[in-house]
Design a protein around this motif. Structure first.
Motif, short mmCIF file in Angstrom:
data_model
loop_
_atom_site.label_atom_id
_atom_site.label_comp_id
_atom_site.label_asym_id
_atom_site.label_seq_id
_atom_site.Cartn_x
_atom_site.Cartn_y
_atom_site.Cartn_z
N PRO A 61 0.83 -1.21 0.00
CA PRO A 61 0.00 0.00 0.00
C PRO A 61 0.86 1.26 0.00
CG PRO A 61 0.01 -0.99 2.17
CD PRO A 61 0.73 -1.94 1.26
N LYS A 62 0.33 2.32 -0.57
CA LYS A 62 1.04 3.59 -0.56
C LYS A 62 1.01 4.16 0.85
CE LYS A 62 0.12 4.99 -5.28
NZ LYS A 62 -0.48 6.03 -6.12
N SER A 63 2.04 4.91 1.19
CA SER A 63 2.08 5.48 2.52
C SER A 63 1.07 6.62 2.63
CB SER A 63 3.48 6.00 2.84
OG SER A 63 3.78 7.10 2.02
N ARG A 64 0.67 6.91 3.84
CA ARG A 64 -0.33 7.97 4.06
C ARG A 64 0.28 9.35 3.94
NH1 ARG A 64 -3.14 7.12 9.47
NH2 ARG A 64 -4.31 8.87 8.68
N ASN A 65 1.58 9.45 4.13
CA ASN A 65 2.27 10.73 4.07
C ASN A 65 3.24 10.75 2.90
OD1 ASN A 65 1.06 11.71 6.44
ND2 ASN A 65 2.51 10.54 7.66
N GLN A 91 7.07 16.64 5.58
CA GLN A 91 6.12 15.57 5.33
C GLN A 91 4.71 16.14 5.48
OE1 GLN A 91 6.47 12.47 8.21
NE2 GLN A 91 6.41 10.88 6.66
N ARG A 92 3.81 15.73 4.56
CA ARG A 92 2.41 16.14 4.69
C ARG A 92 1.52 14.97 4.30
NH1 ARG A 92 -0.50 16.76 0.10
NH2 ARG A 92 0.57 17.36 -1.78
N PRO A 93 0.26 14.96 4.73
CA PRO A 93 -0.65 13.87 4.37
C PRO A 93 -0.89 13.82 2.86
CG PRO A 93 -1.58 15.18 6.14
CD PRO A 93 -0.36 15.89 5.67
N ARG A 94 -0.95 12.63 2.31
CA ARG A 94 -1.17 12.45 0.87
C ARG A 94 -2.52 13.01 0.43
NH1 ARG A 94 0.94 9.18 -2.94
NH2 ARG A 94 2.25 8.10 -1.43
N THR A 95 -3.53 12.89 1.29
CA THR A 95 -4.89 13.28 0.91
C THR A 95 -5.21 14.74 1.26
OG1 THR A 95 -5.70 12.48 3.02
CG2 THR A 95 -5.74 10.94 1.17
#
Length: 90
Positions: free
Chosen positions: A38-42, A60-64
């Motif tokens: 799975p892709k990381s959340r950040n 670092q920031r959230p992907r969404t």
């Protein structure tokens, strides 16, 4: 088509091999249920100084996240606090 199969070597070590054909006699039991990582959340982003000095920070920031990261940070080349804006890491 390729197929992942379990195998056991002569010294008893287990492993996974990629076989060329689906109906390979060397591969009696294909491995099922192997999922993608799975892709990381950040994600990592590069913050570039708007002073034009070329100084950067990596954050670092959230992907969404629905926003682009920007923050006031110290730029040692300009010797003052300036606005840093987000850019992709190449």
């Amino acid at each position: 088509m390729f197929q992942l199969c379990r195998y056991i070597t002569i010294n008893g070590m287990a492993g996974i091999k990629l076989f060329r054909t689906v109906s390979s006699p060397m591969c009696p039991e294909p491995l099922m249920g192997l999922a993608k990582k799975p892709k990381s959340r950040n994600i990592l982003v590069r913050l570039i100084s708007t002073a034009g000095t070329g100084f950067t920070y990596v954050k670092q920031r959230p992907r969404t996240a629905a926003y682009r990261l920007s923050m006031m940070k110290f730029d040692p080349r300009a010797n003052k606090h300036v606005l840093f804006t987000e850019h992709k890491i190449k």
